[in-house]
Scaffold this active site. Structure first.
Site, PDB file in Angstrom:
ATOM      1  N   ARG B  13       0.822  -1.215   0.000  1.00  0.00           N
ATOM      2  CA  ARG B  13       0.000   0.000   0.000  1.00  0.00           C
ATOM      3  C   ARG B  13       0.854   1.262   0.000  1.00  0.00           C
ATOM      4  O   ARG B  13       0.453   2.291  -0.516  1.00  0.00           O
ATOM      5  CB  ARG B  13      -0.922   0.001   1.228  1.00  0.00           C
ATOM      6  CG  ARG B  13      -2.012  -1.063   1.151  1.00  0.00           C
ATOM      7  CD  ARG B  13      -2.852  -1.078   2.390  1.00  0.00           C
ATOM      8  NE  ARG B  13      -2.036  -1.338   3.573  1.00  0.00           N
ATOM      9  CZ  ARG B  13      -2.446  -1.154   4.811  1.00  0.00           C
ATOM     10  NH1 ARG B  13      -3.662  -0.694   5.050  1.00  0.00           N
ATOM     11  NH2 ARG B  13      -1.666  -1.434   5.829  1.00  0.00           N
ATOM     12  N   SER B  40      -7.064   3.885   5.243  1.00  0.00           N
ATOM     13  CA  SER B  40      -6.714   2.493   4.952  1.00  0.00           C
ATOM     14  C   SER B  40      -6.101   2.342   3.568  1.00  0.00           C
ATOM     15  O   SER B  40      -5.407   1.380   3.280  1.00  0.00           O
ATOM     16  CB  SER B  40      -7.937   1.588   5.094  1.00  0.00           C
ATOM     17  OG  SER B  40      -8.957   1.996   4.227  1.00  0.00           O
ATOM     18  N   GLU B  61     -20.296   2.494  -2.174  1.00  0.00           N
ATOM     19  CA  GLU B  61     -19.432   1.957  -3.219  1.00  0.00           C
ATOM     20  C   GLU B  61     -20.054   1.999  -4.604  1.00  0.00           C
ATOM     21  O   GLU B  61     -19.354   2.154  -5.597  1.00  0.00           O
ATOM     22  CB  GLU B  61     -19.010   0.523  -2.870  1.00  0.00           C
ATOM     23  CG  GLU B  61     -18.071   0.429  -1.675  1.00  0.00           C
ATOM     24  CD  GLU B  61     -18.769   0.618  -0.328  1.00  0.00           C
ATOM     25  OE1 GLU B  61     -19.995   0.427  -0.266  1.00  0.00           O
ATOM     26  OE2 GLU B  61     -18.087   0.971   0.649  1.00  0.00           O
ATOM     27  N   PHE B  86     -15.350  -4.786  -0.908  1.00  0.00           N
ATOM     28  CA  PHE B  86     -16.430  -3.832  -1.208  1.00  0.00           C
ATOM     29  C   PHE B  86     -16.286  -3.256  -2.616  1.00  0.00           C
ATOM     30  O   PHE B  86     -17.265  -2.819  -3.215  1.00  0.00           O
ATOM     31  CB  PHE B  86     -16.455  -2.738  -0.138  1.00  0.00           C
ATOM     32  CG  PHE B  86     -16.338  -3.312   1.244  1.00  0.00           C
ATOM     33  CD1 PHE B  86     -17.200  -4.331   1.642  1.00  0.00           C
ATOM     34  CD2 PHE B  86     -15.349  -2.915   2.114  1.00  0.00           C
ATOM     35  CE1 PHE B  86     -17.082  -4.912   2.889  1.00  0.00           C
ATOM     36  CE2 PHE B  86     -15.226  -3.493   3.369  1.00  0.00           C
ATOM     37  CZ  PHE B  86     -16.088  -4.497   3.768  1.00  0.00           C
ATOM     38  N   ARG B 170      -1.762  -6.115   1.258  1.00  0.00           N
ATOM     39  CA  ARG B 170      -1.495  -5.631   2.601  1.00  0.00           C
ATOM     40  C   ARG B 170      -0.556  -6.614   3.320  1.00  0.00           C
ATOM     41  O   ARG B 170       0.277  -6.209   4.114  1.00  0.00           O
ATOM     42  CB  ARG B 170      -2.837  -5.554   3.351  1.00  0.00           C
ATOM     43  CG  ARG B 170      -2.762  -5.077   4.786  1.00  0.00           C
ATOM     44  CD  ARG B 170      -4.091  -5.415   5.486  1.00  0.00           C
ATOM     45  NE  ARG B 170      -4.243  -4.727   6.742  1.00  0.00           N
ATOM     46  CZ  ARG B 170      -4.880  -3.569   6.893  1.00  0.00           C
ATOM     47  NH1 ARG B 170      -5.419  -2.968   5.856  1.00  0.00           N
ATOM     48  NH2 ARG B 170      -4.995  -3.006   8.079  1.00  0.00           N
TER      49      ARG B 170
END
Lengths: 282, 314
Positions: B13, B40, B61, B86, B170
């Site tokens: 990330r 995030s 979304e 999502f 991640r």
């Protein structure tokens, strides 16, 4: 309000008469197109016709011969199943030849049952599944502001379509961002595929809902060009604008008007003749 | 040689956010679109420098994807950054209609994909994205293995002028991509040659496949290792070479096996050069556990990769 009055004065009789004539021709094109294809959504096509005509022949800036002109106003027909109405309007506006309407829904046609920007330049978004047009319109409106462009974005929504939650996500965000360059027009014909909207999942009080989401909200007769132009051309107050256009599903043909079964019924040869008679003699 | 498990590991990330800022400085068309995921997605620095070009739609979304399509219509290049489950699941019809069918140049960045939210459970796992997005054939589906490939994938995507979906991992992993290795979309990266068996892997499982290959070598089995960083379009040539030159193929993915990388490889193999296969991946909703625990639980441990390869190489 003074400004609104000025705009109204400019809407001289000739202009309104011309729009009315165009709308009548468009409805004839729609019924012929659907009769030839033996498929289509005639009820919604007729309810939205006058709104489309107001936008394409009264309000919007575009160049049909240069459909990707960067500064064009953006138009999205969120109720994409009313493609026959949109195609009829686009043909008259010069995006393609009138006789090509005969291609509607033929195999491999560029005029499919729902609009496709990969086949027809001038379509901004491929709609069909409901609840997609307004979020895309919000993106266009944000894009115009970011790019410091003056084009506006217009989205036509079906009323039944407002049962899709994505519209309210978009409405909330447009209100939050005060997108004064965005206009939604709800084709409020009060019927959805199988029944009345209020009998299925009621939308009223619809204007209050939009107002609560931060929109300048207007209710008018969606078949009255004078009212449509007056509100569409009124200067922005800095909030997104929504017009709840009260319409009649199937408007213009007596045996189609306000009948739920004509959502996507196809006229017989005799009905086609009768419909054209009514549309051209009214 | 230092074992991979002893090497420094990275969270992709960070490179995602840094690359996006670099690009945004050069190109005013770059915008970031997110769903309350500024933190995030590691987009706080982007927000500081380009506050007007960070479009945060809130927790919505479907609207997020539609807004990205509208921005693309207006000439922008949207990077949609959102937690994987999502992005692909909640907004799948928007991804299909607004992104793929419209053919808008939108880069969908699935943050924390796979089972990286381990203990949060299946609602927060994004293991179906390979299957779902692969079905939308107009979207290029990328699964970078490390920060280098993540950066290369972003640099490719911004020029691609078509829809792209990519995982931004991640789960911390070492760099497995050689510094001089080009990132060729649609072409598998051969990390190790081998003649007995082929390991086809992707994303965070690349280090495990390489470790398995070392152990296999110790048992006298020569394993070819392919990093299949592009799931669509798939490198059929490399797959057919593996099918014909080695005795079997083991695929491994941090994804559900119905319709994912293994299934895609199997489709190619079964039609053109049938060979033995083992498809390792997630088989059902995961129980509670850390990402690392869950990978082992579903047979994606180095030991099980070795065992599966041995069965085919015999």
């Amino acid at each position: 309000m003074a400004k609104v009055q000025e705009v109204l004065n400019n809407n001289d009789k000739d202009r309104l008469l011309k729009l009315s004539q165009i709308a009548s021709e468009i409805r004839v094109d729609i019924v012929n197109t659907i009769a030839a294809a033996k498929m289509g959504h005639i009820g919604g096509d007729f309810s939205v016709t006058d709104i489309l005509v107001s936008l394409f022949f009264g309000v919007m800036n575009y160049k049909s011969q240069d459909p990707n002109w960067a500064d064009r106003d953006r138009f999205i027909l969120s109720k994409g199943h009313c493609a026959a109405a949109l195609y009829s309007v686009m043909a008259k506006a010069g995006y393609f030849k009138h006789e090509q309407l005969g291609e509607f829904m033929k195999p491999l046609s560029f005029l499919g049952g729902h609009p496709n920007r990969r086949k027809l330049a001038g379509i901004e978004a491929n709609t069909g599944p409901l609840g997609h047009g307004l979020p895309i319109g919000v993106g266009c409106a944000i894009g115009a502001k970011l790019a410091k462009k003056s084009y506006r974005t217009f989205v036509i929504l079906g009323d039944g379509e407002l049962q899709e939650g994505s519209n309210w996500e978009a409405a909330m965000y447009a209100g939050h961002r005060k997108l004064g360059n965005l206009m939604a027009i709800v084709d409020r014909n009060r019927l959805q595929q199988g029944a009345g909207t209020e009998d299925t999942n009621s939308l009223d009080p619809l204007a209050d809902k939009w107002r609560a989401f931060g929109w300048d909200t207007y209710e008018l007769n969606g078949h009255c060009f004078e009212e449509l132009l007056k509100v569409m051309e009124a200067p922005s107050t800095g909030k997104p604008k929504v017009i709840i256009a009260n319409t009649i599903k199937g408007k213009g043909v007596s045996f189609i008007e306000n009948r739920v079964e004509w959502h996507h019924k196809v006229p017989s040869a005799e009905q086609n003749i009768q419909a054209i008679k009514e549309l051209t003699h009214s | 040689m230092t074992s991979l498990s002893q090497q420094e590991t990275f969270d992709c990330r960070k490179i995602f956010a840094e690359t996006l800022i670099e690009l945004a400085r050069q190109d005013e068309r770059i915008v970031a679109v997110c769903n309350d995921s500024v933190g995030s997605s590691n987009l706080n620095d982007f927000k500081k420098e380009f506050s007007d070009r960070l479009i945060n739609v809130g927790i919505a979304e479907q609207n997020m994807i539609g807004v990205a399509a509208g921005l693309a219509n207006s000439g922008f290049i949207p990077f949609v950054s959102c937690a994987g489950p999502f992005l692909s699941g909640r907004a799948l019809e928007q991804v299909k209609a607004d992104v793929a069918y419209n053919m808008y140049p939108i880069i969908l960045c699935a943050q924390s994909p796979g089972m990286s939210y381990g203990e949060l459970g299946p609602t927060h796992h994004s293991i179906e994205d390979f299957s779902w997005i692969r079905a939308l054939t107009d979207i290029t589906l990328l699964s970078p293995a490390d920060p280098k490939q993540t950066k290369d994938a972003i640099l490719w995507a911004v020029r691609a002028n078509k829809p792209v979906y990519m995982r931004i991992n991640r789960f911390k992993i070492p760099q497995t991509t050689p510094n001089n290795a080009p990132f060729e979309v649609g072409k598998a990266l051969v990390l190790k040659e081998g003649k007995d068996v082929t390991l086809i892997t992707t994303g965070i499982l690349v280090p495990r496949a390489l470790e398995a290959a070392v152990l296999l070598e110790q048992q006298g089995i020569s394993a070819r290792v392919l990093n299949m960083h592009t799931i669509n379009p798939l490198d059929k040539k490399a797959i057919l070479a593996a099918a014909s030159q080695t005795r079997g193929i083991v695929t491994m993915e941090e994804a559900i096996t119905t319709g994912g990388l293994g299934a895609a490889v199997a489709e190619v193999v079964v039609e053109h050069h049938p060979t033995k296969m083992r498809i390792l991946g997630v088989s059902h909703f995961a129980p509670t556990g850390s990402a690392s625990f869950l990978l082992d639980h579903f047979g994606l441990s180095v030991e099980n990769i070795v065992k599966s390869a041995c069965e085919l190489a015999r």
